[in-house]
Design a protein around this motif. Structure first.
Motif, PDB file in Angstrom:
ATOM      1  N   MET A   1      23.200 103.410  99.517  1.00 47.31           N
ATOM      2  CA  MET A   1      21.754 103.173  99.528  1.00 47.31           C
ATOM      3  C   MET A   1      21.148 103.749  98.249  1.00 47.31           C
ATOM      4  O   MET A   1      21.398 104.905  97.899  1.00 47.31           O
ATOM      5  CB  MET A   1      21.113 103.825 100.758  1.00 47.31           C
ATOM      6  CG  MET A   1      19.635 103.549 100.910  1.00 47.31           C
ATOM      7  SD  MET A   1      18.974 104.182 102.469  1.00 47.31           S
ATOM      8  CE  MET A   1      19.836 103.155 103.651  1.00 47.31           C
ATOM      9  N   SER A   2      20.385 102.939  97.544  1.00 46.43           N
ATOM     10  CA  SER A   2      19.797 103.359  96.277  1.00 46.43           C
ATOM     11  C   SER A   2      18.479 104.095  96.526  1.00 46.43           C
ATOM     12  O   SER A   2      17.553 103.547  97.129  1.00 46.43           O
ATOM     13  CB  SER A   2      19.550 102.138  95.383  1.00 46.43           C
ATOM     14  OG  SER A   2      19.010 102.519  94.142  1.00 46.43           O
TER      15      SER A   2
ATOM     16  N   SER B   1      28.747 112.653 112.458  1.00 46.44           N
ATOM     17  CA  SER B   1      27.542 112.856 111.654  1.00 46.44           C
ATOM     18  C   SER B   1      27.856 112.738 110.169  1.00 46.44           C
ATOM     19  O   SER B   1      27.086 112.144 109.403  1.00 46.44           O
ATOM     20  CB  SER B   1      26.921 114.211 111.973  1.00 46.44           C
ATOM     21  OG  SER B   1      26.379 114.214 113.276  1.00 46.44           O
ATOM     22  N   GLN B   2      28.972 113.312 109.747  1.00 52.30           N
ATOM     23  CA  GLN B   2      29.353 113.175 108.343  1.00 52.30           C
ATOM     24  C   GLN B   2      29.587 111.712 107.990  1.00 52.30           C
ATOM     25  O   GLN B   2      29.192 111.258 106.909  1.00 52.30           O
ATOM     26  CB  GLN B   2      30.611 114.007 108.063  1.00 52.30           C
ATOM     27  CG  GLN B   2      30.349 115.499 108.091  1.00 52.30           C
ATOM     28  CD  GLN B   2      31.585 116.333 107.792  1.00 52.30           C
ATOM     29  OE1 GLN B   2      31.478 117.503 107.444  1.00 52.30           O
ATOM     30  NE2 GLN B   2      32.766 115.767 107.929  1.00 52.30           N
ATOM     31  N   GLN B   3      30.200 110.967 108.901  1.00 53.44           N
ATOM     32  CA  GLN B   3      30.426 109.541 108.653  1.00 53.44           C
ATOM     33  C   GLN B   3      29.102 108.794 108.551  1.00 53.44           C
ATOM     34  O   GLN B   3      28.930 107.922 107.686  1.00 53.44           O
ATOM     35  CB  GLN B   3      31.289 108.955 109.768  1.00 53.44           C
ATOM     36  CG  GLN B   3      31.643 107.491 109.554  1.00 53.44           C
ATOM     37  CD  GLN B   3      32.565 106.972 110.644  1.00 53.44           C
ATOM     38  OE1 GLN B   3      32.677 107.544 111.720  1.00 53.44           O
ATOM     39  NE2 GLN B   3      33.239 105.863 110.377  1.00 53.44           N
ATOM     40  N   PHE B   4      28.147 109.115 109.436  1.00 52.77           N
ATOM     41  CA  PHE B   4      26.842 108.467 109.385  1.00 52.77           C
ATOM     42  C   PHE B   4      26.175 108.709 108.030  1.00 52.77           C
ATOM     43  O   PHE B   4      25.700 107.770 107.377  1.00 52.77           O
ATOM     44  CB  PHE B   4      25.942 108.998 110.503  1.00 52.77           C
ATOM     45  CG  PHE B   4      24.513 108.515 110.416  1.00 52.77           C
ATOM     46  CD1 PHE B   4      24.136 107.321 111.006  1.00 52.77           C
ATOM     47  CD2 PHE B   4      23.549 109.257 109.738  1.00 52.77           C
ATOM     48  CE1 PHE B   4      22.822 106.870 110.917  1.00 52.77           C
ATOM     49  CE2 PHE B   4      22.244 108.807 109.649  1.00 52.77           C
ATOM     50  CZ  PHE B   4      21.879 107.609 110.234  1.00 52.77           C
TER      51      PHE B   4
ATOM     52  N   CYS C   1      25.211 109.496 101.303  1.00 53.39           N
ATOM     53  CA  CYS C   1      25.268 110.894 100.882  1.00 53.39           C
ATOM     54  C   CYS C   1      26.687 111.243 100.455  1.00 53.39           C
ATOM     55  O   CYS C   1      27.661 110.595 100.857  1.00 53.39           O
ATOM     56  CB  CYS C   1      24.819 111.820 102.015  1.00 53.39           C
ATOM     57  SG  CYS C   1      23.128 111.538 102.574  1.00 53.39           S
ATOM     58  N   GLU C   2      26.802 112.314  99.675  1.00 54.76           N
ATOM     59  CA  GLU C   2      28.102 112.760  99.177  1.00 54.76           C
ATOM     60  C   GLU C   2      28.539 114.000  99.953  1.00 54.76           C
ATOM     61  O   GLU C   2      27.793 114.975 100.047  1.00 54.76           O
ATOM     62  CB  GLU C   2      27.996 113.091  97.686  1.00 54.76           C
ATOM     63  CG  GLU C   2      29.265 113.672  97.091  1.00 54.76           C
ATOM     64  CD  GLU C   2      29.063 114.203  95.681  1.00 54.76           C
ATOM     65  OE1 GLU C   2      30.050 114.687  95.089  1.00 54.76           O
ATOM     66  OE2 GLU C   2      27.913 114.155  95.183  1.00 54.76           O
ATOM     67  N   LEU C   3      29.736 113.964 100.499  1.00 60.47           N
ATOM     68  CA  LEU C   3      30.287 115.126 101.195  1.00 60.47           C
ATOM     69  C   LEU C   3      30.826 116.087 100.149  1.00 60.47           C
ATOM     70  O   LEU C   3      31.769 115.775  99.423  1.00 60.47           O
ATOM     71  CB  LEU C   3      31.396 114.692 102.156  1.00 60.47           C
ATOM     72  CG  LEU C   3      31.991 115.785 103.038  1.00 60.47           C
ATOM     73  CD1 LEU C   3      30.955 116.313 104.025  1.00 60.47           C
ATOM     74  CD2 LEU C   3      33.217 115.258 103.784  1.00 60.47           C
TER      75      LEU C   3
ATOM     76  N   LEU D   1      26.437 118.126 102.759  1.00 61.65           N
ATOM     77  CA  LEU D   1      26.305 116.853 102.069  1.00 61.65           C
ATOM     78  C   LEU D   1      25.176 116.929 101.068  1.00 61.65           C
ATOM     79  O   LEU D   1      24.201 117.650 101.256  1.00 61.65           O
ATOM     80  CB  LEU D   1      26.020 115.719 103.066  1.00 61.65           C
ATOM     81  CG  LEU D   1      27.073 115.489 104.142  1.00 61.65           C
ATOM     82  CD1 LEU D   1      26.536 115.985 105.480  1.00 61.65           C
ATOM     83  CD2 LEU D   1      27.464 114.024 104.223  1.00 61.65           C
ATOM     84  N   ARG D   2      25.320 116.142 100.016  1.00 62.70           N
ATOM     85  CA  ARG D   2      24.257 116.017  99.025  1.00 62.70           C
ATOM     86  C   ARG D   2      23.679 114.621  99.124  1.00 62.70           C
ATOM     87  O   ARG D   2      24.398 113.631  99.078  1.00 62.70           O
ATOM     88  CB  ARG D   2      24.789 116.287  97.617  1.00 62.70           C
ATOM     89  CG  ARG D   2      23.698 116.268  96.544  1.00 62.70           C
ATOM     90  CD  ARG D   2      24.233 116.665  95.187  1.00 62.70           C
ATOM     91  NE  ARG D   2      24.558 118.086  95.127  1.00 62.70           N
ATOM     92  CZ  ARG D   2      25.782 118.580  94.922  1.00 62.70           C
ATOM     93  NH1 ARG D   2      26.800 117.763  94.775  1.00 62.70           N
ATOM     94  NH2 ARG D   2      25.985 119.876  94.878  1.00 62.70           N
ATOM     95  N   CYS D   3      22.359 114.563  99.284  1.00 59.85           N
ATOM     96  CA  CYS D   3      21.638 113.301  99.379  1.00 59.85           C
ATOM     97  C   CYS D   3      20.728 113.237  98.159  1.00 59.85           C
ATOM     98  O   CYS D   3      19.665 113.862  98.136  1.00 59.85           O
ATOM     99  CB  CYS D   3      20.844 113.252 100.679  1.00 59.85           C
ATOM    100  SG  CYS D   3      20.074 111.678 101.023  1.00 59.85           S
ATOM    101  N   GLY D   4      21.154 112.497  97.131  1.00 57.66           N
ATOM    102  CA  GLY D   4      20.489 112.629  95.841  1.00 57.66           C
ATOM    103  C   GLY D   4      20.812 114.008  95.305  1.00 57.66           C
ATOM    104  O   GLY D   4      21.973 114.369  95.102  1.00 57.66           O
TER     105      GLY D   4
END
Length: 228
Positions: free
Chosen positions: A1-2, A120-123, A130-132, A138-141
């Motif tokens: 997702m951008s 949840s990590q998969q979602f 997001c990046e695990l 996780l990092r989201c942006g």
């Protein structure tokens, strides 16, 4: 997702307008930006935490208590904060203040208690991109989501968005309709289809496996293009 913005925003609902305003301005030290009228007797007071926004939704009508509250902690990284400290806001939400960069946190981060860490990590990786970066992190942006394993399964929460406490995350996207369709295609539960809010934004809501509401917002002031 951008993503159109590198940091997610966090929304909470309250009936304690004056006490919450004092808390966020005076105790936490966030700068007030402006107020939006959301309708239904709700005013949204927006506070800046770097590039992130704390959205304080002040409800006129009495709010219910949530059936479950997966957002267990809001972390706020600010200039001028020299050490970690933990507070409770007037509604009992756990708020932790941090120096900017502590454990990689900038702006706002959240700690979620989840029923199934792997699910949840998969979602968050497959649906939201997001990046695990470590188990449970996780990092989201540039923002962080911290997941901790709970000991109870999620309840069947049919409650609406408006309930006391930390209720939702907002991701700014370039195209709300495309982001919503992509999320549903990757297995997300859709809660509210895209709608346009005047000239301000086009928004939709999905929910994560534990019931956290996630707003997908195509905000004109962020994307730089008019709302369709």
């Amino acid at each position: 997702m951008s993503l159109a913005k590198a940091f997610f925003d966090v929304g909470l609902f309250t009936n304690q307008h004056d006490a919450q305003q004092r808390f966020w301005r005076e105790l936490v030290g966030l700068s007030f930006d402006h107020t939006l009228k959301l309708g239904g007797g709700v005013l949204q007071h927006r506070y800046n935490a770097g590039e992130a926004v704390l959205k304080l939704n002040d409800a006129r009508d009495p709010l219910p208590s949530p059936v479950q509250a997966p957002i267990k902690e809001l972390l706020v990284a600010l200039n001028g904060v020299n050490e970690r400290s933990t507070l409770q806001d007037p509604d009992g939400n756990r708020i932790t203040l941090l120096p900017i960069g502590t454990d990689g946190v900038e702006g706002l981060a959240v700690r979620l208690q989840v029923a199934d860490l792997d699910a949840s990590q998969q979602f968050y990786t497959q649906v939201l991109g997001c990046e695990l970066i470590a188990p449970g992190a996780l990092r989201c942006g540039k923002a962080q989501l911290l997941l901790e394993q709970g000991d109870t399964p999620p309840q069947d929460d049919q409650q609406g968005l408006a309930a006391t406490g930390l209720r939702y995350l907002t991701l700014q996207v370039f195209d709300c309709d495309a982001a919503y369709a992509e999320a549903l295609g990757n297995g997300a539960k859709g809660e509210r289809e895209p709608v346009t809010l005047g000239t301000t934004a086009r928004i939709a809501f999905i929910r994560d496996p534990d019931g956290v509401w996630i707003e997908l917002s195509e905000r004109a002031s962020v994307t730089g293009k008019p709302v369709a």
